[in-house]
Design a protein around this motif. Structure first.
Motif, PDB file in Angstrom:
ATOM      1  N   ALA A  33       2.927   5.886  -2.592  1.00  0.00           N
ATOM      2  CA  ALA A  33       4.072   6.781  -2.795  1.00  0.00           C
ATOM      3  C   ALA A  33       4.341   6.966  -4.290  1.00  0.00           C
ATOM      4  CB  ALA A  33       5.303   6.215  -2.101  1.00  0.00           C
ATOM      5  N   LEU A  65       0.832  -1.210   0.000  1.00  0.00           N
ATOM      6  CA  LEU A  65       0.000   0.000   0.000  1.00  0.00           C
ATOM      7  C   LEU A  65       0.862   1.254   0.000  1.00  0.00           C
ATOM      8  CD1 LEU A  65      -2.795  -0.997   2.556  1.00  0.00           C
ATOM      9  CD2 LEU A  65      -2.999  -0.779   0.095  1.00  0.00           C
ATOM     10  N   LEU A  66       1.879   1.208   0.829  1.00  0.00           N
ATOM     11  CA  LEU A  66       2.742   2.389   0.983  1.00  0.00           C
ATOM     12  C   LEU A  66       3.497   2.683  -0.308  1.00  0.00           C
ATOM     13  CD1 LEU A  66       3.081   4.079   3.484  1.00  0.00           C
ATOM     14  CD2 LEU A  66       5.196   2.879   3.960  1.00  0.00           C
ATOM     15  N   VAL A  67       4.065   1.623  -0.892  1.00  0.00           N
ATOM     16  CA  VAL A  67       4.842   1.814  -2.125  1.00  0.00           C
ATOM     17  C   VAL A  67       3.927   2.304  -3.247  1.00  0.00           C
ATOM     18  CG1 VAL A  67       6.127   0.598  -3.926  1.00  0.00           C
ATOM     19  CG2 VAL A  67       6.635   0.154  -1.529  1.00  0.00           C
TER      20      VAL A  67
END
Lengths: 748, 355
Positions: free
Chosen positions: A208, A203-205
């Motif tokens: 981002a 999710l973070l990647v």
């Protein structure tokens, strides 16, 4: 005892291996990212729908073996290596060709034709998967792979391999995901934590990247600027340390990077009167184009050839001197009503490169200065003062004019031979552009070249670096569309030569009239710094000799070109006009994309079907891969079922026990409550003792009808009997029943 | 290190992205920048949601064996904490200076988790374990958020239960009748002696719960009494002042005390141990089992930690054994044997005492 130390150490008893975890997915992501990068190499192609599923299958198989036992993994790895070795042996004729094709494609060799390299890429995928698996899962050295992946991305950019957003995302997931799922040894409940950490990292990647793509597509130019400022600072600092810039202004080197000024003084010019136009001081003339450099023009060879043509024998050594001052002398000896007064120019070297000579156009060398330092004097005419008329000369000059005509003719022949040569294989796109846009007269040619340069490129001293495997001029003209004087001049010279007009690349200084200031003695002086360093094209016209052609636009994008024999052209358009003209141009430039379209246009285009792919083949391979995956899936399902059964309780285990007996033809139709159940079962399964079976029934009966639930020991007893029975029954089955017993029914 | 390494890579990537005007590489740099910011924020969120404390306030261990200890980890926050470090400091009371420290790594999902570790104590006595600092890392272990914590656990390390080989020719000569005077005892019941203390099980009588011990340890303990027993042997502890300040010397004394009591218990029913606390108050407790012995040892450890022993040297009680802190073993006034700290283990293991 007194020397003994207190010790605390972590509990590492819990195994970190788990079948259900995010690690294999991240590993697969890394391999797929590399394959997508390879997909972008021009001149090679491979079948993604063959290689992707093989990668997935291999990754799943390796992880499954790793989960089951290290010895099994070692066996499978050994087997894979043997298979790879066998494949290399079988494809020993094909692989070297495909490897060579990949190498030439990476180096952007324009002569390489497209080739299918599926076999090599497949082998590469297998080997890379094994290596990455080894390093990640067994060696646990993610840092090294993180670095290598980063290096791969940077190398791709250097080699101008188009990095798709899909490849970037997959590789980033691999890089960051493994960091997230790499837990401290012995962490309790590590499987669940890994899955949560893996999901969080995905999710973070993804978030981002989405944010970064938006920001980059809007503010890319702003984001580049700090890097250029930093590079400029370092360049100036290093120049200061080396006491000024080098003599790059008198070489034919075409820079692949940015251009920065240091303000170092190089020359002091003193002129008898203020110049009315830009004064071009040539320090270098380029001959042949070698890709990154203009080789020095070989005038000596031309003069030798001229001597042979003219057959002047003993006078041949005066040919260079005659030719070099010929146009100056001709202009000086024009009839009085056309004559202009020449200017006297004194050049003093104050900085670097004292051994070089800078020569103005239409000039005559006067003398070296006798004072200290390096200095010399020329007389020259400005371009606007050139009023050459070869037919109408004074009688006293007719004899000399005739000699000059002979020299002019001989030089013209040589110039057409030496200064129209181009390495066409290096610049195929430019050659195609000229071929598709034929022009006949010099005016049309100059106009076309100027318009093309004006429309397809903009001036910038920070165009960035150009890839090492691309021709600089082609890359400037067809891809980056940004550059400064050396790029504009080089492109113009090559285009002139392709049209058959003798042209040379010239570098030195271009000093505008505004740089001169009046001195007390009435002369005009200019201090020349590296700010005035410049490169331009020069073309040869028989009537006027070598004339500078300013092809670099001004900072506002306008271009003004005027030289003797050319009536002048002024181009001034806004950026908007440029885009419109470019889209409507006869020739479509390679990849003139905006930032956002460049980012979005590359999205996942590696995963698409080619037109010639056969759908039936795809389905066939899909079925094949499903069949290959099936054993893994069934074994996984079996293990899950057995795990659930172990913790399900004695009644569930007994139910499965009955199903198993009935599958083997024992006690069919019985449910365990019948009075003759025990003897019937014992008859079919004599390896169970009567006591065991009776106790089993008693425990299950108590579980069903008793006041208390059975304890853990009782459940364990039931499961032990179940396992023992399953093992013995399995041994007595035929092979096909064994398969059903073990993998379909999942009894054992 | 990882942060520095990554920063360097990002800078190189940014430089090359700018120089080659590469949008994908610039996007990569941007994404890495965003991830770094997110990682920094996450480390703070993880820290806020994570709390640690020892599973038990008191633990027991046997000297020179690995003993498992557990720290309860509670996490109430987003995702899962995949990396944290906690610093454990070990003190030997009454000293305030830490003896040892160790950083343990762990991970935890939402809810209750535990961090297990092993402790290996080289000598007997009371150890205090402190959790002093928690470092919580983000998902990628780039940033850590520190948090000071103050959780404490006592670890009582007991001797290994080896018995001294004692052969009493006439045991009655050394013992007393159990029906003799029964002065008030802090551990015993008025009419029955505790045979051992064990964990409470369903069905046990509530009135036999050892409330004091249960309150201290956080678990229910049950006293088991014995109605009948043999004669008891008296053992006086001759503890000198300054004893509590040497862990090794203290450990030797307790190892010998344990071996002596275990050895005497093989010939007698109970060993009544006497010592003097502050203000010369004489206290005794009966050891009839390993459990009772451990309880007495724990009590002695605490007294030693607090320095509440009074100097009882020079007192030689009648018809009783005495053990002093110089490892001298006496019967009344006569020295039976003085153990050497260097050969203590061997003497306990090999020497046979025939009395």
């Amino acid at each position: 005892m007194a020397k003994a130390k207190l010790r605390i150490y972590p509990d590492k008893t819990e195994s970190s291996r788990s079948l259900l975890t995010a690690e294999p997915l991240f590993l697969l992501s890394g391999v797929l990212g590399i394959l997508l990068l390879l997909r972008q190499i021009e001149s090679i192609s491979f079948d993604l729908w063959v290689i992707f599923p093989v990668s997935v299958l291999l990754c799943a198989a390796l992880w499954y073996c790793f989960y089951r036992s290290i010895s099994l993994l070692a066996g499978v790895l050994g087997l894979l290596l043997v298979v790879c070795g066998f494949a290399v042996f079988r494809l020993r004729d094909l692989l070297p060709k495909q490897l060579w094709q990949i190498v030439t494609a990476v180096s952007h060799n324009p002569e390489s034709a497209s080739m299918e390299v599926t076999e090599t890429i497949l082998l590469f995928a297998v080997v890379i998967m094994i290596l990455m698996f080894w390093l990640e899962c067994l060696g646990r050295c993610h840092g090294l792979l993180f670095f290598l992946m980063m290096a791969l991305l940077l190398f791709s950019e250097l080699m101008k391999i188009n990095i798709t957003i899909g490849a970037l995302l997959f590789i980033s997931l691999f890089q960051w995901g493994f960091w997230a799922v790499r837990l401290p040894a012995g962490s309790k409940g590590s499987s669940g934590i890994k899955i949560k950490a893996g999901i969080a990292s995905v999710l973070l990647v993804s978030a981002a990247f989405a944010a970064a793509c938006l920001a980059v597509s809007r503010f890319s130019q702003t984001l580049y600027t700090p890097a250029y400022r930093a590079e400029e600072f370092v360049y100036r600092m290093l120049s200061g340390l080396s006491n000024g810039a080098g003599s790059s202004y008198v070489t034919g080197q075409i820079s692949r990077g940015n251009h920065y000024e240091t303000g170092t003084e190089h020359l002091t010019l003193t002129v008898s009167a203020k110049p009315s136009e830009t004064l071009y001081l040539r320090g270098f003339s380029g001959g042949d184009y070698s890709g990154e450099t203009w080789l020095p023009s070989n005038e000596e060879e031309i003069y030798q050839n001229m001597a042979e043509i003219l057959q002047w024998d003993t006078w041949s050594n005066i040919i260079p001197g005659l030719y070099q001052s010929m146009y100056y002398v001709m202009n000086e000896n024009m009839p009085e009503d056309n004559r202009r007064e020449p200017l006297t120019l004194t050049i003093r070297h104050t900085g670097s490169a004292p051994g070089d000579y800078f020569t103005p156009y239409y000039s005559r060398f006067i003398n070296e200065l006798e004072e200290e330092g390096h200095g010399y004097t020329y007389q020259f005419f400005e371009q606007g003062d050139i009023t050459l008329d070869w037919e109408n000369v004074a009688d006293y000059f007719a004899q000399q004019r005739d000699w000059y005509l002979s020299i002019r003719q001989a030089y013209s022949e040589q110039a057409h031979f030496f200064y129209t040569r181009t390495p066409v294989n290096r610049i195929p796109r430019m050659e195609k552009l000229i071929r598709e846009n034929p022009r006949s007269t010099p005016y049309q040619i100059t106009s076309f070249i100027l318009r093309e340069l004006h429309n397809s490129a903009s001036y910038s001293t920070t165009p960035g670096w150009m890839p090492f495997n691309e021709d600089i001029v082609e890359y400037f003209l067809f891809e980056s569309h940004q550059g400064y004087c050396v790029h504009f001049a080089s492109a113009a010279v090559l285009m002139y030569r392709l049209y058959g007009i003798p042209a040379r690349y010239a570098s030195g200084y271009a000093v505008p009239p505004s740089a001169f200031s009046r001195q007390e003695d009435g002369t005009w002086q200019a201090v020349v710094t590296d700010k005035f360093a410049h490169a331009w094209a020069e073309i040869f016209q028989s009537d006027y000799g070598w004339s500078p052609v300013e092809v670099t636009p001004a900072s506002d994008g306008s271009m003004t070109v005027q030289y003797p024999g050319f009536s002048g052209l002024h181009l001034k358009r806004s950026q908007k006009d440029w885009s419109r003209e470019n889209s409507g141009s006869d020739f479509r430039f390679g990849s003139n994309k905006s930032a956002s379209s460049q980012l979005l246009g590359i999205s996942l285009d590696g995963i698409r079907f080619q037109e010639h792919r056969n759908l039936f083949l795809f389905i066939g391979f899909g079925i094949l891969y499903s069949l290959l995956f099936l054993p893994l899936f069934l074994d996984y399902r079996r293990l899950r079922k057995l795990c659930r059964l172990e913790s399900a309780g004695c009644r569930e285990i007994f139910r499965q026990f009955l199903n198993m007996l009935q599958f083997c033809g024992i006690a069919s139709g019985y449910d365990g409550s019948e009075p003759n159940f025990v003897p019937v079962v014992l008859e079919g399964a004599p390896f169970i003792s009567q006591e065991e079976l009776s106790r089993m029934l008693e425990i299950v009966g108590n579980a069903a009808f008793g006041p208390e639930l059975p304890g853990e020991l009782q459940n364990e007893f039931i499961f032990r009997i179940y396992q023992k029975t399953a093992r013995r029954l399995y041994a007595g089955l035929t092979w096909h029943k064994k398969v059903v017993f073990r993998f379909v029914k999942a009894f054992w | 290190m990882r942060r520095f390494f990554l920063l360097l890579l990002v800078l190189i990537t940014y430089y090359l992205a700018s120089m080659f005007r590469s949008l994908p590489l610039l996007a990569l740099c941007g994404a890495e920048g965003f991830m770094a910011i997110a990682a920094f924020i996450l480390s703070r969120r993880f820290r806020a949601g994570l709390s640690l404390h020892f599973s038990q306030p008191l633990g027991t261990a046997v000297v020179r064996t690995n003993t498992a200890c557990k720290v309860s980890v509670s996490y109430k926050g987003p995702f899962a904490v995949n990396h944290y470090r906690v610093k454990i400091e070990v003190y030997i009371p009454p000293k305030k200076k830490k003896k040892f420290q160790k950083r343990l790594k762990g991970a935890g999902g939402y809810g209750e988790n535990e961090l297990a570790f092993w402790i290996h104590a080289p000598y007997c006595g009371l150890f205090r374990l402190h959790l002093t600092q928690l470092k919580v890392y983000d998902l990628f272990s780039l940033f850590c958020a520190k948090k000071k914590i103050s959780e404490e656990m006592e670890l009582a390390v007991f001797p290994d239960g080896r018995a001294l080989q004692i052969q009493l020719a006439s045991p009655e000569q050394y013992g007393d009748s159990p029906q003799e005077e029964q002065p008030a005892n802090s551990l015993g019941e008025a009419s029955h002696e505790i045979r051992q203390v064990r964990e409470y099980r369903t069905g046990d009588l509530n009135r036999h719960i050892h409330w004091n011990l249960s309150a201290r340890t956080g678990k229910l303990w049950l006293k088991e009494f014995e109605q009948e027993r043999d004669f008891s042997v008296r053992l006086y502890l001759g503890i000198k002042s300054g004893f509590s300040f040497s862990p090794v010397r203290q450990s030797n004394f307790f190892v010998l005390l344990s071996a002596l009591v275990m050895g005497l218990l093989e010939s007698t029913g109970t060993v009544r141990i006497f010592w003097q606390e502050t203000e010369n108050r004489q206290v005794w407790a009966d050891a009839g089992s390993v459990g009772q012995l451990h309880e007495i040892l724990y009590r002695l450890y605490r007294l030693s930690a607090k320095g509440e022993f009074s100097d009882s040297s020079g007192t030689y009680p009648e018809k009783a054994f005495m053990l002093d802190t110089d490892l001298g073993w006496y019967w009344e006034e006569s020295l039976i044997f003085r153990f050497s700290p260097r050969s203590l283990e061997r003497d306990i293991r090999e020497r046979v005492f025939s009395l």
